[in-house]
Write a protein that holds these residues in place. Structure first.
Motif, PDB file in Angstrom:
ATOM      1  N   TYR A  33      55.061  53.830  28.214  1.00  0.00           N
ATOM      2  CA  TYR A  33      53.808  53.630  28.934  1.00  0.00           C
ATOM      3  C   TYR A  33      54.026  54.033  30.387  1.00  0.00           C
ATOM      4  O   TYR A  33      55.071  53.748  30.982  1.00  0.00           O
ATOM      5  CB  TYR A  33      53.343  52.180  28.839  1.00  0.00           C
ATOM      6  N   ASP A  34      53.044  54.710  30.959  1.00  0.00           N
ATOM      7  CA  ASP A  34      53.095  55.122  32.359  1.00  0.00           C
ATOM      8  C   ASP A  34      53.096  53.888  33.251  1.00  0.00           C
ATOM      9  O   ASP A  34      52.315  52.962  33.035  1.00  0.00           O
ATOM     10  CB  ASP A  34      51.892  56.022  32.681  1.00  0.00           C
ATOM     11  N   GLN A  35      53.961  53.873  34.246  1.00  0.00           N
ATOM     12  CA  GLN A  35      54.047  52.743  35.176  1.00  0.00           C
ATOM     13  C   GLN A  35      52.808  52.644  36.069  1.00  0.00           C
ATOM     14  O   GLN A  35      52.485  51.574  36.557  1.00  0.00           O
ATOM     15  CB  GLN A  35      55.306  52.887  36.037  1.00  0.00           C
ATOM     16  N   HIS A  72      47.975  54.671  28.731  1.00  0.00           N
ATOM     17  CA  HIS A  72      48.465  55.966  29.215  1.00  0.00           C
ATOM     18  C   HIS A  72      49.954  56.112  28.873  1.00  0.00           C
ATOM     19  O   HIS A  72      50.789  55.344  29.323  1.00  0.00           O
ATOM     20  CB  HIS A  72      48.238  56.010  30.726  1.00  0.00           C
ATOM     21  N   LEU A  73      50.271  57.114  28.038  1.00  0.00           N
ATOM     22  CA  LEU A  73      51.648  57.357  27.606  1.00  0.00           C
ATOM     23  C   LEU A  73      52.253  58.581  28.292  1.00  0.00           C
ATOM     24  O   LEU A  73      51.533  59.520  28.648  1.00  0.00           O
ATOM     25  CB  LEU A  73      51.705  57.608  26.095  1.00  0.00           C
ATOM     26  N   LEU A  74      53.560  58.554  28.438  1.00  0.00           N
ATOM     27  CA  LEU A  74      54.330  59.718  28.872  1.00  0.00           C
ATOM     28  C   LEU A  74      55.261  60.110  27.737  1.00  0.00           C
ATOM     29  O   LEU A  74      55.972  59.263  27.184  1.00  0.00           O
ATOM     30  CB  LEU A  74      55.165  59.384  30.115  1.00  0.00           C
ATOM     31  N   LEU A 106      49.701  61.625  28.045  1.00  0.00           N
ATOM     32  CA  LEU A 106      48.700  61.434  26.989  1.00  0.00           C
ATOM     33  C   LEU A 106      47.826  60.285  27.473  1.00  0.00           C
ATOM     34  O   LEU A 106      48.240  59.121  27.463  1.00  0.00           O
ATOM     35  CB  LEU A 106      49.356  61.106  25.651  1.00  0.00           C
ATOM     36  N   ILE A 107      46.648  60.635  27.954  1.00  0.00           N
ATOM     37  CA  ILE A 107      45.769  59.665  28.606  1.00  0.00           C
ATOM     38  C   ILE A 107      44.577  59.367  27.709  1.00  0.00           C
ATOM     39  O   ILE A 107      43.759  60.257  27.441  1.00  0.00           O
ATOM     40  CB  ILE A 107      45.275  60.190  29.970  1.00  0.00           C
ATOM     41  N   PRO A 108      44.478  58.143  27.222  1.00  0.00           N
ATOM     42  CA  PRO A 108      43.302  57.782  26.421  1.00  0.00           C
ATOM     43  C   PRO A 108      42.068  57.708  27.315  1.00  0.00           C
ATOM     44  O   PRO A 108      42.141  57.264  28.460  1.00  0.00           O
ATOM     45  CB  PRO A 108      43.658  56.412  25.838  1.00  0.00           C
ATOM     46  N   ARG A 109      40.952  58.165  26.780  1.00  0.00           N
ATOM     47  CA  ARG A 109      39.690  58.150  27.532  1.00  0.00           C
ATOM     48  C   ARG A 109      38.666  57.336  26.769  1.00  0.00           C
ATOM     49  O   ARG A 109      38.646  57.318  25.541  1.00  0.00           O
ATOM     50  CB  ARG A 109      39.194  59.585  27.745  1.00  0.00           C
TER      51      ARG A 109
END
Length: 121
Positions: free
Chosen positions: A23-25, A32-34, A96-99
């Motif tokens: 998960y993105d910090q 939001h994943l990296l 990878l950003i969920p919207r």
């Protein structure tokens, strides 16, 4: 300076032989994943074909995780390559950003928003 993605204590959400996801910090949206190759490499253009396939596999796996956990209505996928493009950690990573419907008033233009005045066309 040590790389935050090469730390042994990093909490991996999913992984395969050549890449992992965290998960993105500083998330743009919840979930939001990296997606990050295990080998320390600065740019997407320096990754091997095998690493690219491994990252693509985790993009799909990550999407399934996000759908089960957050049920987003869409996604943005992006990579910052180089300082001029906004890269701040020089270990390549795919966002990878969920919207979600109504997370912004007008999402038209999506990733074109990296230059705000070019987003709406």
């Amino acid at each position: 300076m040590s790389c935050p993605f090469c730390c042994e204590k990093i909490e991996k959400i999913i992984e395969n032989e050549l890449a992992f996801a965290i998960y993105d910090q500083y998330p743009v949206n919840e979930g939001h994943l990296l997606i990050i190759p295990k080998r320390h490499v600065s740019s997407y253009f320096e990754t091997s074909n095998e690493e690219r396939l491994a990252m693509n596999e985790l993009l799909e796996d990550g999407r399934h995780v996000l759908e089960k956990t957050y049920a987003p209505q869409g996604y943005n996928i992006g990579i910052n390559c180089g300082e001029a493009a906004g890269q701040t950690i020089f270990h390549v990573h795919v966002h990878l950003i969920p919207r979600f419907t109504n997370d912004i008033a007008n999402p038209r233009g999506g990733v074109r928003g990296v230059i705000p005045e070019k987003r709406i066309y």
